[in-house]
Design an enzyme around this catalytic site. Structure first.
Site, PDB file in Angstrom:
ATOM      1  CB  SER A  81     -29.100 -20.972 -32.152  1.00 23.20           C
ATOM      2  OG  SER A  81     -29.274 -19.806 -32.917  1.00 23.20           O
ATOM      3  CG  MET A  82     -26.125 -24.990 -28.320  1.00 23.54           C
ATOM      4  SD  MET A  82     -24.603 -25.599 -27.570  1.00 23.54           S
ATOM      5  CE  MET A  82     -25.224 -26.615 -26.246  1.00 23.54           C
TER       6      MET A  82
END
Length: 401
Positions: free
Chosen positions: A69-70
């Site tokens: 999810s970065m």
């Protein structure tokens, strides 16, 4: 045998190197890298360990790794570039740019709610088959046909997988480019940042394999497989663990070529730590976006101590979680002492952030899945703590708590 740490630290930043070495010796890192830019200059660029569990491939300076999810921070940045150019209005209905989205009671949902996890679209209406996540048209068509899982705007709930398809489709409709192509043309290409959403086959040999913690179940998530609660009507706020999203839109084999080459702008950005920090350095140093845009994206969209209907199921911070416009806000100190810092974590422990007041940019990536997803993983936490101790020794920190 101790893991050898490669790379360099500028004088005064040795505590970061020491904590990075402890991550291997004491905190279970397999392979990892960390990079820090201060005022546009690289002060930390370290890597070490193994790119796979077998120990046959050492982690190199240019090893790419899935950052989960970065990737959402990169996706949000693309949207903010369009806002800065006057091509995207955050308060306009999504349907202005994506007409098919208006179906199933979604005609009035503004773009702002996509970026702040308030659209109620944590999953498609029906589970999609394995491999569907690699098919952009299939996923976006399913989301356009889906009614919100709760009344939009009345609650926030982390759109773990769908965020990238929702925001990415708006970017595609405006620019004519896929999210990965837009990011490459407008951000990572000009910067020379080693970051990919849709990693070319030619780069797969540089990719580290993700490794689950020893003893974990193959089908589990970092949040655990809590029983799925019943989802109520639009007037209810169901507690919806992230496993709901992963069951309805499964990611599949994250070490396989199909996953790596697909564009899944919530979850499959592959990057080096230096590449990710290079992107955040543009935001920390007042480049790429206007000052107004940076203030806008880090302004809370949450209602006080509002619970997040998804992250509440697994976050060690508890139910309350503050969201900016596509970014995690630094309410809990995971990005150091400045409450105005912002960034995004990734499942398993990766994390990146910008601290504009101190002109700091940070990226940490790894391949052994840990317990964090929001910057709270102890491996990253100790690196960030050492970084700001070093900065204080150099003359202080702006915006301290």
């Amino acid at each position: 045998m101790p893991v050898r740490v490669h790379g360099r630290c500028a004088p005064g930043f040795e505590p970061v190197r020491e904590e990075f070495a402890r991550n291997f010796a004491e905190r279970g890192d397999l392979g990892a890298a960390v990079a820090v830019s201060v005022d546009g200059e690289w002060v930390v660029d370290l890597w070490g360990g193994d790119a796979d569990r077998s120990g046959e491939r050492p982690w190199e300076r240019d090893t790419l790794v899935n950052t989960y999810s970065m990737t959402k921070g990169l996706t949000a940045l693309c949207a903010h570039l369009l806002v800065d150019r006057g091509e995207l209005d955050l308060d306009a209905p999504v349907a202005r740019y994506w007409p098919e989205f208006a179906r199933a009671g979604k005609a009035d949902i503004p773009v702002r709610w996509l970026l702040s996890h308030r659209a109620g679209l944590i999953a498609p209406a029906e589970p999609l088959p394995p491999g569907a996540v690699h098919d952009w048209e299939k996923v976006t068509e399913a989301l356009a046909a889906t009614a919100p899982w709760w009344r939009p705007g009345t609650a926030q709930g982390y759109h773990a997988v769908t965020f990238g398809f929702l925001v990415g489709e708006v970017v595609r409709r405006i620019s004519g480019l896929s999210l990965g192509a837009f990011l490459r043309a407008e951000v990572t290409g000009p910067l020379g940042a080693d970051v990919h959403v849709g990693t070319p086959d030619s780069e797969h040999g540089r990719c580290a394999d993700m490794a689950r913690p020893e003893g974990s179940a193959p089908g589990g998530t970092i949040f655990g497989d809590a029983p799925q609660p019943p989802v109520g009507g639009l007037d209810e706020h169901p507690m919806a663990p992230v496993t709901l999203a992963l069951r309805y839109l499964p990611l599949g084999d994250v070490n396989g070529p199909a996953y790596r080459r697909a564009e899944i702008p919530s979850a499959n950005g592959h990057a080096t730590a230096r590449g990710m920090a290079a992107v955040y350095a543009e935001l920390a140093c007042g480049r790429l976006l206007s000052a107004g845009a940076v203030e806008r994206l880090r302004t809370s969209q949450s209602a006080g101590e509002e619970p997040d209907l998804v992250l509440a199921a697994g976050s060690p911070f508890g139910a309350a979680w503050p969201w900016g416009l596509g970014y995690m806000l630094n309410q809990y100190g995971q990005a150091g002492p400045n409450p105005r810092a912002f960034g995004h974590g990734g499942a398993g422990g990766s994390y990146g952030f910008a601290d504009p007041e101190n002109r700091v940019a940070y990226g940490y990536v790894m391949n052994r899945m840990g317990a964090g997803t929001s910057g709270e993983d102890l491996r990253s936490y100790h690196l960030v703590d050492a970084l700001y101790r070093a900065l204080r020794e150099r003359g202080g920190v702006v915006g301290g708590r």
